[in-house]
Design an enzyme around this catalytic site. Structure first.
Site, PDB file in Angstrom:
ATOM      1  N   GLY A  53       0.776  -1.241   0.000  1.00 18.94           N
ATOM      2  CA  GLY A  53       0.000   0.000   0.000  1.00 18.94           C
ATOM      3  C   GLY A  53       0.802   1.283   0.000  1.00 18.94           C
ATOM      4  O   GLY A  53       0.233   2.376   0.073  1.00 18.94           O
ATOM      5  N   TRP A  62       2.468   2.957  -2.331  1.00 20.37           N
ATOM      6  CA  TRP A  62       2.233   3.915  -3.408  1.00 20.37           C
ATOM      7  C   TRP A  62       0.915   4.658  -3.213  1.00 20.37           C
ATOM      8  O   TRP A  62       0.842   5.871  -3.430  1.00 20.37           O
ATOM      9  CB  TRP A  62       2.265   3.202  -4.761  1.00 20.37           C
ATOM     10  CG  TRP A  62       3.670   2.999  -5.264  1.00 20.37           C
ATOM     11  CD1 TRP A  62       4.801   2.895  -4.506  1.00 20.37           C
ATOM     12  CD2 TRP A  62       4.080   2.887  -6.622  1.00 20.37           C
ATOM     13  NE1 TRP A  62       5.888   2.713  -5.310  1.00 20.37           N
ATOM     14  CE2 TRP A  62       5.481   2.701  -6.608  1.00 20.37           C
ATOM     15  CE3 TRP A  62       3.412   2.901  -7.837  1.00 20.37           C
ATOM     16  CZ2 TRP A  62       6.225   2.549  -7.785  1.00 20.37           C
ATOM     17  CZ3 TRP A  62       4.147   2.743  -9.005  1.00 20.37           C
ATOM     18  CH2 TRP A  62       5.535   2.579  -8.975  1.00 20.37           C
ATOM     19  N   ASP A 122      -4.713  -6.286  -5.856  1.00 20.07           N
ATOM     20  CA  ASP A 122      -3.572  -7.165  -5.626  1.00 20.07           C
ATOM     21  C   ASP A 122      -4.089  -8.553  -5.233  1.00 20.07           C
ATOM     22  O   ASP A 122      -5.151  -8.675  -4.619  1.00 20.07           O
ATOM     23  CB  ASP A 122      -2.669  -6.629  -4.507  1.00 20.07           C
ATOM     24  CG  ASP A 122      -1.224  -7.112  -4.642  1.00 20.07           C
ATOM     25  OD1 ASP A 122      -1.008  -8.335  -4.549  1.00 20.07           O
ATOM     26  OD2 ASP A 122      -0.339  -6.278  -4.840  1.00 20.07           O
ATOM     27  N   LYS A 168       6.646  -0.737 -13.392  1.00 21.44           N
ATOM     28  CA  LYS A 168       7.943  -1.366 -13.137  1.00 21.44           C
ATOM     29  C   LYS A 168       8.269  -2.338 -14.258  1.00 21.44           C
ATOM     30  O   LYS A 168       7.444  -3.159 -14.641  1.00 21.44           O
ATOM     31  CB  LYS A 168       7.926  -2.108 -11.799  1.00 21.44           C
ATOM     32  CG  LYS A 168       9.215  -2.853 -11.489  1.00 21.44           C
ATOM     33  CD  LYS A 168       9.337  -3.208 -10.030  1.00 21.44           C
ATOM     34  CE  LYS A 168       8.245  -4.109  -9.530  1.00 21.44           C
ATOM     35  NZ  LYS A 168       8.366  -4.381  -8.087  1.00 21.44           N
TER      36      LYS A 168
END
Length: 221
Positions: free
Chosen positions: A75, A77, A94, A174
């Protein structure tokens, strides 16, 4: 960021039953200035500073009002978004359970599930202007396979962004060493006016992770 100092001479006491790899990981955590700063600032992980540093460089949060956080756990971000853009609507997803964050809608489900994209879009009640992805596939120990699996997630995240973003929106994801694969890079350049790679200082030097930052979404035809 004001970083806490690390102590290079700090050593762990040997614990019975601890493997060498776990001892190295724990020692690195204890001496990591970002880990210490995260605890001091109330962030759930050091990864928060990766987004903070990317925002300082690219301004990805500057106009964010509707944000999707792919791979939200634990959590960090979303905590950063809440702090810097307190009025923004945020939804995260998620496979792992994520402790509640005030003002953030969280789905515990597989982003690759057919129903996931619609659930995220409906929760925002409007097109997102920022899609964040810190997702990475579970590794199997085979470098090429791990790379392909993670880049498959990045590609899925990119398509989600392209299919849902509001014009002018941004996508941050990413990727692994070597940056975004040629086909995916071409896709992003087709749909965004600016596409760049960056390795924020908070990414460990030995890590293979980089981030692709795609900004100024052209809109859907």
């Amino acid at each position: 960021m004001s970083r806490a100092r690390s102590d290079p001479d700090r050593k762990l006491r040997k614990a019975k039953g601890r493997t060498a790899s776990s001892a190295r990981w724990l020692e690195r955590q204890l001496n990591d200035p970002y880990v210490k700063q995260a605890k001091a600032d109330g962030y759930r992980s050091r990864a928060a500073y990766k987004l903070i540093e990317l925002d300082e460089r690219f301004g990805v949060l500057k106009r964010a009002s509707r944000v999707v956080d792919l791979g939200i756990a634990p959590g960090g971000w979303s905590q950063v978004v809440r702090k810097l853009r307190p009025k923004a609507a945020i939804v995260g997803i998620d496979l792992l359970e994520t402790e509640p964050i005030e003002g953030v809608t969280i789905f515990q489900m597989d982003f690759m599930a057919d129903e996931a994209p619609a659930a995220l879009s409906q929760a925002l009640d409007g097109d997102p202007d920022l899609v964040l992805s810190d997702m990475a596939a579970n590794t199997v120990g085979h470098k090429q396979t791990d790379h392909l699996r993670t880049m498959g997630l990045v590609e899925a995240a990119a398509w989600f962004a392209i299919e849902t973003l509001a014009p002018g929106g941004a996508f941050v994801a990413k990727v692994l060493a070597g940056g975004t694969d040629a086909d995916l890079l071409g896709l992003l350049k087709k749909h965004f006016r600016a596409v760049k790679h960056a390795k924020p200082p908070a990414s460990r030097k030995g890590s293979s992770e980089w981030y692709v930052v795609a900004q100024d979404f052209k809109g859907r035809e």
